[in-house]
Design a protein around this motif. Structure first.
Motif, mmCIF file in Angstrom:
data_model
loop_
_atom_site.group_PDB
_atom_site.id
_atom_site.type_symbol
_atom_site.label_atom_id
_atom_site.label_comp_id
_atom_site.label_asym_id
_atom_site.label_seq_id
_atom_site.Cartn_x
_atom_site.Cartn_y
_atom_site.Cartn_z
ATOM 1 N N LEU A 194 0.877 -1.220 -0.128
ATOM 2 C CA LEU A 194 -0.047 -0.061 0.161
ATOM 3 C C LEU A 194 0.914 1.358 -0.046
ATOM 4 C CD1 LEU A 194 -2.830 -1.022 2.520
ATOM 5 C CD2 LEU A 194 -2.709 -1.092 -0.006
ATOM 6 N N LEU A 195 2.050 1.271 0.859
ATOM 7 C CA LEU A 195 2.973 2.118 0.853
ATOM 8 C C LEU A 195 3.412 2.568 -0.516
ATOM 9 C CD1 LEU A 195 5.459 2.178 3.725
ATOM 10 C CD2 LEU A 195 3.523 3.871 3.213
ATOM 11 N N MET A 196 3.672 1.581 -1.334
ATOM 12 C CA MET A 196 4.109 1.717 -2.623
ATOM 13 C C MET A 196 3.130 2.389 -3.772
ATOM 14 S SD MET A 196 6.701 -1.098 -3.775
ATOM 15 C CE MET A 196 6.439 -2.505 -2.796
ATOM 16 N N VAL A 197 1.824 2.020 -3.447
ATOM 17 C CA VAL A 197 0.844 2.655 -4.342
ATOM 18 C C VAL A 197 0.869 4.070 -3.905
ATOM 19 C CG1 VAL A 197 -1.890 2.775 -4.592
ATOM 20 C CG2 VAL A 197 -0.646 0.554 -4.483
ATOM 21 N N ILE A 198 0.894 4.501 -2.710
ATOM 22 C CA ILE A 198 1.017 5.843 -2.320
ATOM 23 C C ILE A 198 2.205 6.529 -3.059
ATOM 24 C CG2 ILE A 198 1.315 7.355 -0.464
ATOM 25 C CD1 ILE A 198 -0.180 5.519 1.362
ATOM 26 N N PHE A 199 3.334 5.888 -2.922
ATOM 27 C CA PHE A 199 4.612 6.602 -3.575
ATOM 28 C C PHE A 199 4.486 6.819 -4.969
ATOM 29 C CE2 PHE A 199 7.470 4.184 -0.261
ATOM 30 C CZ PHE A 199 7.476 5.451 0.556
ATOM 31 N N GLU A 200 3.679 5.712 -5.685
ATOM 32 C CA GLU A 200 3.668 5.728 -7.076
ATOM 33 C C GLU A 200 2.812 6.715 -7.479
ATOM 34 O OE1 GLU A 200 4.737 3.180 -9.984
ATOM 35 O OE2 GLU A 200 6.170 3.711 -8.369
ATOM 36 N N ARG A 201 1.632 7.020 -6.665
ATOM 37 C CA ARG A 201 0.753 8.213 -6.963
ATOM 38 C C ARG A 201 1.160 9.405 -6.638
ATOM 39 N NH1 ARG A 201 -4.671 7.179 -8.030
ATOM 40 N NH2 ARG A 201 -5.191 9.221 -7.345
ATOM 41 N N VAL A 202 2.051 9.707 -5.742
ATOM 42 C CA VAL A 202 2.848 10.930 -5.562
ATOM 43 C C VAL A 202 3.946 11.197 -6.215
ATOM 44 C CG1 VAL A 202 3.783 12.170 -3.677
ATOM 45 C CG2 VAL A 202 2.111 10.711 -2.959
ATOM 46 N N PHE A 203 4.993 10.143 -6.706
ATOM 47 C CA PHE A 203 6.161 10.464 -7.376
ATOM 48 C C PHE A 203 6.030 9.764 -8.784
ATOM 49 C CE2 PHE A 203 7.141 10.260 -2.665
ATOM 50 C CZ PHE A 203 7.547 11.832 -2.613
ATOM 51 N N ALA A 204 5.266 8.770 -9.081
ATOM 52 C CA ALA A 204 5.066 8.058 -10.211
ATOM 53 C C ALA A 204 6.639 7.630 -10.624
ATOM 54 C CB ALA A 204 4.647 9.197 -11.410
ATOM 55 N N ILE A 205 7.188 6.711 -9.781
ATOM 56 C CA ILE A 205 8.430 6.280 -10.085
ATOM 57 C C ILE A 205 8.347 5.327 -11.019
ATOM 58 C CG2 ILE A 205 10.235 4.851 -8.975
ATOM 59 C CD1 ILE A 205 8.921 5.850 -6.310
ATOM 60 N N GLY A 206 7.200 4.650 -11.223
ATOM 61 C CA GLY A 206 7.097 3.481 -12.317
ATOM 62 C C GLY A 206 7.401 2.113 -11.900
ATOM 63 N N LEU A 207 7.311 1.771 -10.706
ATOM 64 C CA LEU A 207 7.832 0.555 -10.198
ATOM 65 C C LEU A 207 6.717 -0.651 -10.561
ATOM 66 C CD1 LEU A 207 8.741 0.979 -6.486
ATOM 67 C CD2 LEU A 207 10.200 0.572 -8.365
ATOM 68 N N PHE A 208 5.416 -0.242 -10.890
ATOM 69 C CA PHE A 208 4.556 -1.208 -11.296
ATOM 70 C C PHE A 208 4.153 -0.790 -12.843
ATOM 71 C CE2 PHE A 208 4.005 -1.201 -6.543
ATOM 72 C CZ PHE A 208 4.546 -2.550 -6.447
ATOM 73 N N ASP A 209 4.572 0.208 -13.193
ATOM 74 C CA ASP A 209 4.114 0.753 -14.733
ATOM 75 C C ASP A 209 4.991 0.272 -15.911
ATOM 76 O OD1 ASP A 209 3.545 2.103 -16.915
ATOM 77 O OD2 ASP A 209 3.778 3.862 -16.102
ATOM 78 N N PRO A 210 4.524 -0.706 -16.907
ATOM 79 C CA PRO A 210 5.427 -1.414 -17.473
ATOM 80 C C PRO A 210 5.841 -0.306 -18.634
ATOM 81 C CG PRO A 210 2.759 -1.969 -17.824
ATOM 82 C CD PRO A 210 3.043 -1.229 -16.703
ATOM 83 N N GLY A 211 5.538 0.689 -18.612
ATOM 84 C CA GLY A 211 5.635 1.776 -19.531
ATOM 85 C C GLY A 211 7.179 2.421 -19.123
ATOM 86 N N LYS A 212 7.243 1.996 -17.734
ATOM 87 C CA LYS A 212 8.616 2.752 -17.360
ATOM 88 C C LYS A 212 9.454 1.279 -16.733
ATOM 89 C CE LYS A 212 6.672 6.816 -15.558
ATOM 90 N NZ LYS A 212 6.397 7.738 -14.569
ATOM 91 N N GLY A 213 9.187 0.174 -16.847
ATOM 92 C CA GLY A 213 10.064 -0.959 -16.877
ATOM 93 C C GLY A 213 9.608 -1.793 -15.548
ATOM 94 N N GLY A 214 8.409 -1.287 -14.963
ATOM 95 C CA GLY A 214 7.824 -2.055 -13.997
ATOM 96 C C GLY A 214 6.911 -3.156 -14.370
#
Lengths: 198, 549
Positions: free
Chosen positions: B220-240
């Protein structure tokens, strides 16, 4: 109703809590493992960009502070209040040094346009983006734990000064110390993963 | 103050009057009751959400709401039911109230931490509701918060996720507290194999809580991080990789299913022997199966992901592991039935509800095997069949065990007795309504109606109408049950100390229990389900009656 303090029970509770913290970071390590498997070369390339010297200094700082926390517990158990306070102050100081170091490390990276969602990472290879994404998430979360640990130590320090924590009631200091060791322990895993192995 | 005065009437500590004596209490019994009212309230709200959804689905096309409201509603229903009712209901209410009494202790090991857990629970609940009104509206992702949708939707997902994070923290602290309590505070002379089965099931649950919840927290923390910083850990467009999110999520959320069901099984294991007047069959078997479920249940998470694109080997392994969980579960069910065999069964509302539990839970468990085997799952994945299956286990299982526990321990918690006849009628209505509600969904699912859909093809209309009809019956039954229990406060019919003939320690103290739980040192039986005394007493009473005639 005054009860006898069950030291073992308090310790069990604290250890169980520490265990959950380790699993918390475990989730991130699983991610690291999965993505390392996917992009081994790019992870190596990312690792070379990190400053090993800064990482090493921080490791040493944390290890020393871990020692001084342990020393403060022993000092308290021997009833030496002054020593306890001095050791605790030094440990908190080490935490501050760690954070300052981290601040400079991060801001250098920011300066080189390496931060989440930055253009260099967006346009660069995917693996590098993930590597630095994980770097920021893991070290950031660890940094947060350093801050929590420092707050815990400060609270304990105040209570030691007020003699609410003393020779016969040192559980709070002991548990705060355990928490600090945990912060240290997690760093011991984070450090090689990002700075050394690759 | 006399020693036997109940914990309701104990004098407040200085400076704490009225409501504060409750809000700042460290007494496990009061905290248990505070959970009861909070959880009961959430249950009613989520029940209304569910019913509204079903009304919407009763006929094709728009009935009473638009698709966006519908999406928010099923998320709200899911989040509240899972995080605020099914997970905390039995352990937080009955666990807090009865675990210390069952092991002969004064309180849980960390009373202040216990109160903190309650506040975290309330804070999480408050945030979950606040996210409904703040931002762009309530999340429409479903309670699983699957990426990438949960990252791209403009609804207020971050706040809901934070709420779930806090609720996880609360449940983790409760688990930690229970484990320490069981290890350190058992009364003198109570060995591990003399603990009541409800306590055992809570012990197993607590371990699952501690093992699994942190994984959810980090996800859940990572969902928050992703929403705030858009790192891309789960985003296939960014390698996630979005599949990794699902793995992490289910690594908690599947074991969470056992957090939900294990305490419920513990409740049933208490009720069945008491009303059969017979030692529980295979005490050690039930204990071991609790621990077995805790272990095996942690290894099966990926059976939610057969259609997500895993390797065939992984599908095979997880399918096999999933089938293994059926073994300890069946051990329990057979033990309950064997306990009743040749027992002197006394029918009461708690036993009646326990029997309904066994029936509904078995249907849920067996349809779980259909979903656990990869072949059939491919056909049924994300259809109404799944909805019916997990409602049979979660609601038919945990929900009805919760009702059973409520009826079983009500006299002990409040010192009053309720009306049996109304309880029977309510339970029957609820059970019949339940079957009417969910069996059509099995058929709809096999016909191919997807879950979470706002609208459907005309051919599904009859099934959906029937399900909605059953839903009303179910809700009426539940309302009747609650009404009956609440009415017992008005017609105060005082309950005796041991109305059911129970043998565990909570029945050896007055109802409601006094502040320090035990007036005298608790006497531990060599075996917790030894009914010889209860039976002898009953026979004496009977002989006495006959001689008077």
């Amino acid at each position: 109703m005054e009860k006898k303090i069950d030291k073992t029970g308090i310790r069990i509770g604290m250890w169980l809590f520490l265990y959950t913290e380790i699993i918390l970071f475990g989730g991130l390590f699983v991610l690291y493992a999965a993505y390392f498997h996917k992009f081994p070369e790019l992870f190596a390339q990312g690792g070379e960009e990190l400053n090993t010297l800064v990482g090493t200094v921080n490791t040493v700082v944390l290890l020393i502070s871990s020692f001084t926390v342990a020393a403060s517990i022993t000092a308290l158990q021997r009833g030496k209040k002054g020593q306890t306070i001095a050791f605790l102050l030094f440990s908190i100081f080490c935490g501050v040094v760690f954070l300052i170091n981290k601040y400079f490390e991060w801001s250098t990276k920011f300066h080189h346009d390496i931060f989440p969602n930055s253009e260099t990472l967006q346009n660069g290879p995917d693996g590098l983006n993930i590597f630095f994404g994980l770097y920021y998430v893991i070290t950031g979360l660890h940094g947060l734990h350093v801050i929590i640990g420092m707050i815990l130590l400060m609270v304990t320090l105040t209570l030691v000064m007020k003699e609410r924590v003393h020779k016969d009631r040192f559980q709070l200091l002991e548990n705060a110390g355990l928490y600090w060791h945990l912060v240290d322990l997690i760093w011991i895993f984070v450090f090689p993963l990002f700075y050394l192995v690759i | 103050m006399t020693a036997t005065e109940s914990f309701y009437h104990t004098p407040s500590p200085p400076g704490l009057k009225g409501i504060w004596a409750w809000l700042l209490t460290q007494d496990h019994k009061r905290i248990g009751l505070m959970y009861l009212w909070a959880v009961g309230l959430w249950f009613c709200i989520a029940l209304c959400c569910g019913l509204l959804m079903r009304v919407e689905l009763m006929s094709a096309g728009r009935t009473i709401m638009g698709p966006e409201v519908y999406n928010s509603l099923f998320t709200l229903h899911g989040v509240i039911m899972i995080f605020l009712f099914v997970i905390p209901a039995v352990p937080s209410i009955f666990g807090n109230f009865f675990l210390p009494i069952q092991i002969g202790a004064d309180d849980v090991f960390f009373p202040k931490l216990n109160l903190l857990s309650w506040y975290l629970f309330m804070l999480g609940a408050f945030l979950a509701v606040a996210s409904l009104f703040l931002g762009e509206g309530f999340p429409d992702t479903g309670w699983t918060f699957y990426v990438p949708f949960s990252l791209t939707t403009d609804k207020n997902v971050s706040l809901t996720v934070t709420a779930a994070f806090i609720l996880g923290m609360s449940s983790m602290l409760t688990g930690l507290n229970f484990i320490t309590t069981v290890h350190r505070m058992r009364t003198k002379g109570m060995g591990w194999m003399q603990m009541p089965l409800f306590t055992w099931s809570l012990y197993a649950t607590s371990w699952v809580q501690i093992l699994a919840t942190p994984v959810l927290s980090i996800t859940l923390l990572m969902v928050i991080f992703e929403r705030v910083f858009a790192i891309g850990l789960f985003d296939p467009g960014k390698g996630g990789d979005p599949i990794l999110y699902q793995h992490l999520f289910w690594m908690y959320s599947h074991p969470a299913v056992y957090i939900m069901i294990l305490p419920a099984m513990g409740v049933i294991s208490e009720i069945i022997p008491v009303f059969s007047r017979k030692a529980v069959f295979g005490y050690k078997g039930i204990v071991l199966s609790s621990m077995g479920i805790a272990v095996a249940g942690s290894l099966v998470w990926a059976h939610h992901m057969y259609t997500s694109g895993m390797s065939d080997v992984a599908v095979f392994v997880f399918s096999l592991l999933t089938f293994l969980v059926a073994i300890p579960t069946a051990v329990k069910v057979f033990s309950w039935i064997a306990t009743m065999y040749k027992g002197a069964i006394e029918m009461t509302p708690p036993l009646y509800l326990a029997l309904i539990f066994i029936y509904l839970f078995c249907v849920g468990g067996l349809t779980g095997l259909v979903l656990g085997s990869a072949g059939t799952d491919i056909h049924l994945h994300d259809t109404h069949f799944v909805v019916a299956h997990f409602h049979f286990t979660m609601f038919g299982g945990t929900g009805f065990a919760f009702f059973a526990a409520l009826h079983y321990w009500w006299p002990k918690m409040f010192g009053i007795m309720y009306n049996f006849k109304k309880a029977y009628i309510g339970a029957t209505l609820a059970a019949v309504g339940f079957i009417f509600h969910y069996v059509p969904m099995f058929i709809l699912g096999m016909q191919g109606m997807p879950r979470r859909y706002y609208d459907y093809l005309p051919k599904f209309e009859r099934g959906n109408f029937l399900a909605g009809f059953g839903g009303f019956l179910l809700v009426i039954g539940i309302i009747l049950m609650f009404y009956n229990l609440l009415m017992s406060f008005r017609k105060r019919q005082v309950a005796p100390q041991d109305p059911w003939g129970g043998t565990t320690l909570e029945w050896s103290v007055p109802s409601p229990p006094p502040l320090h739980n035990f007036v005298e040192e608790p006497k531990v039986k060599a075996y917790p389900y030894d009914f010889s005394e209860v039976i002898a007493q009953a026979q004496n009473a009977q002989a006495h009656q006959e001689s008077e005639k």
